[in-house]
Design a protein around this motif. Structure first.
Motif, PDB file in Angstrom:
ATOM      1  N   ALA A  93     -10.456   2.736  10.295  1.00 16.11           N
ATOM      2  CA  ALA A  93      -9.734   4.002  10.148  1.00 16.11           C
ATOM      3  C   ALA A  93      -8.291   3.924  10.610  1.00 16.11           C
ATOM      4  CB  ALA A  93     -10.456   5.115  10.920  1.00 16.11           C
ATOM      5  N   ALA A  94      -7.871   2.800  11.168  1.00 14.59           N
ATOM      6  CA  ALA A  94      -6.500   2.685  11.677  1.00 14.59           C
ATOM      7  C   ALA A  94      -5.511   2.668  10.520  1.00 14.59           C
ATOM      8  CB  ALA A  94      -6.355   1.413  12.511  1.00 14.59           C
ATOM      9  N   LYS A  95      -4.371   3.336  10.710  1.00 15.70           N
ATOM     10  CA  LYS A  95      -3.328   3.333   9.687  1.00 15.70           C
ATOM     11  C   LYS A  95      -2.608   1.990   9.691  1.00 15.70           C
ATOM     12  CE  LYS A  95      -2.248   8.279   9.430  1.00 15.70           C
ATOM     13  NZ  LYS A  95      -1.178   9.296   9.538  1.00 15.70           N
ATOM     14  N   VAL A  96      -2.251   1.525   8.511  1.00 19.00           N
ATOM     15  CA  VAL A  96      -1.536   0.248   8.413  1.00 19.00           C
ATOM     16  C   VAL A  96      -0.044   0.482   8.587  1.00 19.00           C
ATOM     17  CG1 VAL A  96      -3.280  -0.752   6.910  1.00 19.00           C
ATOM     18  CG2 VAL A  96      -1.344   0.450   5.904  1.00 19.00           C
ATOM     19  N   LEU A 113       0.833  -1.193   0.000  1.00 17.23           N
ATOM     20  CA  LEU A 113       0.000   0.000   0.000  1.00 17.23           C
ATOM     21  C   LEU A 113       0.872   1.249   0.000  1.00 17.23           C
ATOM     22  CD1 LEU A 113      -2.637  -1.094   2.677  1.00 17.23           C
ATOM     23  CD2 LEU A 113      -2.737  -1.412   0.219  1.00 17.23           C
ATOM     24  N   ARG A 114       0.220   2.394  -0.097  1.00 16.05           N
ATOM     25  CA  ARG A 114       0.937   3.659   0.010  1.00 16.05           C
ATOM     26  C   ARG A 114       1.041   4.075   1.472  1.00 16.05           C
ATOM     27  NH1 ARG A 114      -2.680   4.730  -4.068  1.00 16.05           N
ATOM     28  NH2 ARG A 114      -3.905   6.075  -2.706  1.00 16.05           N
ATOM     29  N   ALA A 115       2.080   4.848   1.770  1.00 13.86           N
ATOM     30  CA  ALA A 115       2.279   5.316   3.137  1.00 13.86           C
ATOM     31  C   ALA A 115       1.072   6.131   3.582  1.00 13.86           C
ATOM     32  CB  ALA A 115       3.549   6.165   3.231  1.00 13.86           C
ATOM     33  N   GLY A 116       0.594   5.874   4.789  1.00 12.91           N
ATOM     34  CA  GLY A 116      -0.534   6.625   5.336  1.00 12.91           C
ATOM     35  C   GLY A 116      -1.892   6.044   5.034  1.00 12.91           C
TER      36      GLY A 116
END
Length: 201
Positions: free
Chosen positions: A101-104, A73-76
């Motif tokens: 909604a948590a960031k990966v 994925l992309r950052a953020g």
């Protein structure tokens, strides 16, 4: 003025040519110096280094999704983006059980659990009873939503078996039936029969 012989005239001419040649070389050698000084007077050359691109997290999406697997994925980006990359939630997915909604983060595993059977009572801690004076049996524990601590409290299940149940759930995207417990290492036919009344898929 005395007359000069031819040999003397030739000698004077040769000296004149030599003097002219030396003067020409001295002139050009002196003219090149300013150019060298001018080139050395330039300021220091600065190089601009491009910033390295931000790291792109690699995420393992399992459970009730259409295409479980590892995705970059992309950052953020968020958990909901990871599920979307995995084809979206599958039928029966319980998206309310996770934080969309948590960031990966890199090397994170996103587990999408399945909903309990329609109309089934919500999972409760084993041993819970009804109001005083009643003898209601504890509600079965959901194999797809229970924590390791809840599984550990089941009769015949210890910490090691609880961990194996969670590992099986993550690897196979959840339990479709209680019979799948037989595929978990350490759970034989007798233990499976003892757990039937305590759990649900």
């Amino acid at each position: 003025m005395p007359d000069l012989s031819r040999s003397e005239l030739a000698a004077y001419a040769a000296c004149a040519v030599l003097v002219a040649l030396l003067g020409w070389r001295a002139l050009h050698a002196g003219g090149g110096a300013p150019a060298a000084v001018a080139s050395s007077s330039r300021g220091p050359v600065t190089a601009t280094v491009a910033a390295a691109p931000s790291a792109r997290p690699l995420v393992h999406v399992v459970g009730a999704v259409r295409r479980p697997g590892v995705y970059r994925l992309r950052a953020g980006q968020r958990v909901q983006d990871a599920i979307r990359r995995a084809g979206g939630a599958a039928r029966g997915a319980d998206l309310q059980a996770i934080n969309l909604a948590a960031k990966v983060a890199d090397a994170q595993q996103v587990v999408v659990p399945r909903r309990s059977a329609a109309g089934a009572a919500p999972a409760a801690a084993p041993g819970a009873t009804g109001p005083p004076g009643t003898a209601s049996a504890p509600a079965p524990v959901s194999l797809n939503a229970a924590t390791a601590e809840q599984l550990d409290t089941l009769e015949g299940v210890g910490p090691a078996t609880a961990r194996k149940i969670l590992e099986y759930r993550q690897a196979h995207g959840g339990f479709r039936s209680v019979d799948e417990l037989a595929q978990v290492p350490g759970i034989g036919p007798k233990k499976l029969e003892a757990l039937r009344a305590q759990v649900q898929a």
